[in-house]
Design a protein around this motif. Sequence first.
Motif, PDB file in Angstrom:
ATOM      1  N   TRP A  16      -7.023   0.316   3.654  1.00  0.00           N
ATOM      2  CA  TRP A  16      -6.543   1.037   2.564  1.00  0.00           C
ATOM      3  C   TRP A  16      -5.590   0.426   1.397  1.00  0.00           C
ATOM      4  CZ3 TRP A  16      -2.139   3.034   1.360  1.00  0.00           C
ATOM      5  CH2 TRP A  16      -0.946   3.114   2.158  1.00  0.00           C
ATOM      6  N   GLN A  17      -4.789  -0.186   2.212  1.00  0.00           N
ATOM      7  CA  GLN A  17      -3.580  -1.102   1.558  1.00  0.00           C
ATOM      8  C   GLN A  17      -4.010  -2.204   0.733  1.00  0.00           C
ATOM      9  OE1 GLN A  17      -1.126  -1.826   4.813  1.00  0.00           O
ATOM     10  NE2 GLN A  17       0.415  -0.610   4.014  1.00  0.00           N
ATOM     11  N   ARG A  18      -5.264  -3.024   1.334  1.00  0.00           N
ATOM     12  CA  ARG A  18      -5.759  -3.863   0.331  1.00  0.00           C
ATOM     13  C   ARG A  18      -6.393  -3.404  -0.804  1.00  0.00           C
ATOM     14  NH1 ARG A  18      -7.525  -8.585   4.191  1.00  0.00           N
ATOM     15  NH2 ARG A  18      -6.159  -8.496   5.699  1.00  0.00           N
ATOM     16  N   LEU A  19      -7.360  -2.232  -0.578  1.00  0.00           N
ATOM     17  CA  LEU A  19      -7.943  -1.547  -1.723  1.00  0.00           C
ATOM     18  C   LEU A  19      -7.055  -0.945  -2.610  1.00  0.00           C
ATOM     19  CD1 LEU A  19     -10.692   0.196   0.519  1.00  0.00           C
ATOM     20  CD2 LEU A  19     -10.962  -1.783  -1.144  1.00  0.00           C
ATOM     21  N   ASN A  20      -5.972  -0.443  -2.370  1.00  0.00           N
ATOM     22  CA  ASN A  20      -4.823  -0.001  -3.228  1.00  0.00           C
ATOM     23  C   ASN A  20      -4.425  -1.033  -3.983  1.00  0.00           C
ATOM     24  OD1 ASN A  20      -1.892   1.196  -3.747  1.00  0.00           O
ATOM     25  ND2 ASN A  20      -3.251   2.936  -3.463  1.00  0.00           N
ATOM     26  N   VAL A  21      -3.640  -2.043  -3.429  1.00  0.00           N
ATOM     27  CA  VAL A  21      -3.094  -3.097  -4.114  1.00  0.00           C
ATOM     28  C   VAL A  21      -4.074  -3.805  -4.967  1.00  0.00           C
ATOM     29  CG1 VAL A  21      -2.037  -5.454  -3.588  1.00  0.00           C
ATOM     30  CG2 VAL A  21      -1.399  -3.427  -2.121  1.00  0.00           C
ATOM     31  N   THR A  22      -5.431  -4.073  -4.508  1.00  0.00           N
ATOM     32  CA  THR A  22      -6.218  -4.634  -5.651  1.00  0.00           C
ATOM     33  C   THR A  22      -6.539  -3.927  -6.671  1.00  0.00           C
ATOM     34  OG1 THR A  22      -7.411  -5.880  -3.470  1.00  0.00           O
ATOM     35  CG2 THR A  22      -8.571  -5.799  -5.784  1.00  0.00           C
ATOM     36  N   ALA A  23      -6.645  -2.707  -6.607  1.00  0.00           N
ATOM     37  CA  ALA A  23      -6.831  -1.814  -7.785  1.00  0.00           C
ATOM     38  C   ALA A  23      -5.554  -1.740  -8.758  1.00  0.00           C
ATOM     39  CB  ALA A  23      -7.078  -0.175  -7.262  1.00  0.00           C
ATOM     40  N   PHE A  24      -4.479  -1.752  -8.290  1.00  0.00           N
ATOM     41  CA  PHE A  24      -3.273  -1.708  -9.103  1.00  0.00           C
ATOM     42  C   PHE A  24      -2.998  -2.967  -9.755  1.00  0.00           C
ATOM     43  CE2 PHE A  24      -1.871   2.220  -7.131  1.00  0.00           C
ATOM     44  CZ  PHE A  24      -1.088   2.891  -8.232  1.00  0.00           C
ATOM     45  N   LEU A  25      -3.275  -3.883  -9.037  1.00  0.00           N
ATOM     46  CA  LEU A  25      -3.295  -5.394  -9.686  1.00  0.00           C
ATOM     47  C   LEU A  25      -4.020  -5.731 -10.590  1.00  0.00           C
ATOM     48  CD1 LEU A  25      -1.971  -7.506  -6.602  1.00  0.00           C
ATOM     49  CD2 LEU A  25      -0.630  -6.608  -8.439  1.00  0.00           C
TER      50      LEU A  25
END
Length: 193
Positions: free
Chosen positions: A26-35
Motif C-alpha cells: 500500500w505504501q509503494r502504491l501511495n508513494v508512486t501515485a503522489f510522486l
Amino acid sequence: MTDPDLLTPPFDTKIAVAVRDDLATWQRLNVTAFLTSGIAAALPELVGDAYADADGQAYLPLLGMPVLVFEAPAPVLAAARERAVRRGLPLAVYTADMFSTGHDAANRASVQAVPGPDLDLVGVAVHGPKNGVDKVLKGARLHPRPESTHRRSVAPAGAPAGQTAVRPVPTLASHHPSWRSAGMVGAPSAGTS
C-alpha cells in the motif's frame, strides 16, 4: 493541446519513479501515485489529451508516456536525489515522515524541516533525457512483477454465461509494443539502457 511529437514513441525523455524496497504494498502504491502527480503538475506538457469512450463520456487526461517504476534501498534513493539535483532534473520526493501527516501543508513542512541530504526518502520521481534518468537511478531495479501469479479469470469468447477460464494478464509490452522498441520495457535496471 499537447505537442504530439513529445508524446509519440520513440520517446526522447523518460519518467521514472523509484520507491524504497522495504515498503509495504500500500505504501509503494501511495508513494508512486503522489510522486507521479508531482511530475504531471510540474510538467503539464507531458499530459496527453482527455479521454472519451464510445458513448461520449469524458475522462481526465493522463500522462502521455510510460512511467517506469523502480525499487531501491534507501542509500540508492539518497544518491538518486543528489544526482538529480546536481543535473538540474525535475524531481519529486516522498519522505517517511509524510506517512504520518494528513495534508499537503504538513507534508511540505516535514520536508522543509530536514536538509536535503538527510531526508528519509521512501521515493523519488524524475523526468529528463533517458540517459540522464538512467544515470540518476543507477543501482535501482525495475519494480518486480510476479508473472506466475499475474492472472485473472475471464469468460472465453462465445462461452456460456458463468463459464470462466484463467489466463495471464497481457504484459506491458503486449499492450504497447512500441515501448519495447523505445527501450521503455525489459531493462533489468536503470543504469543499463
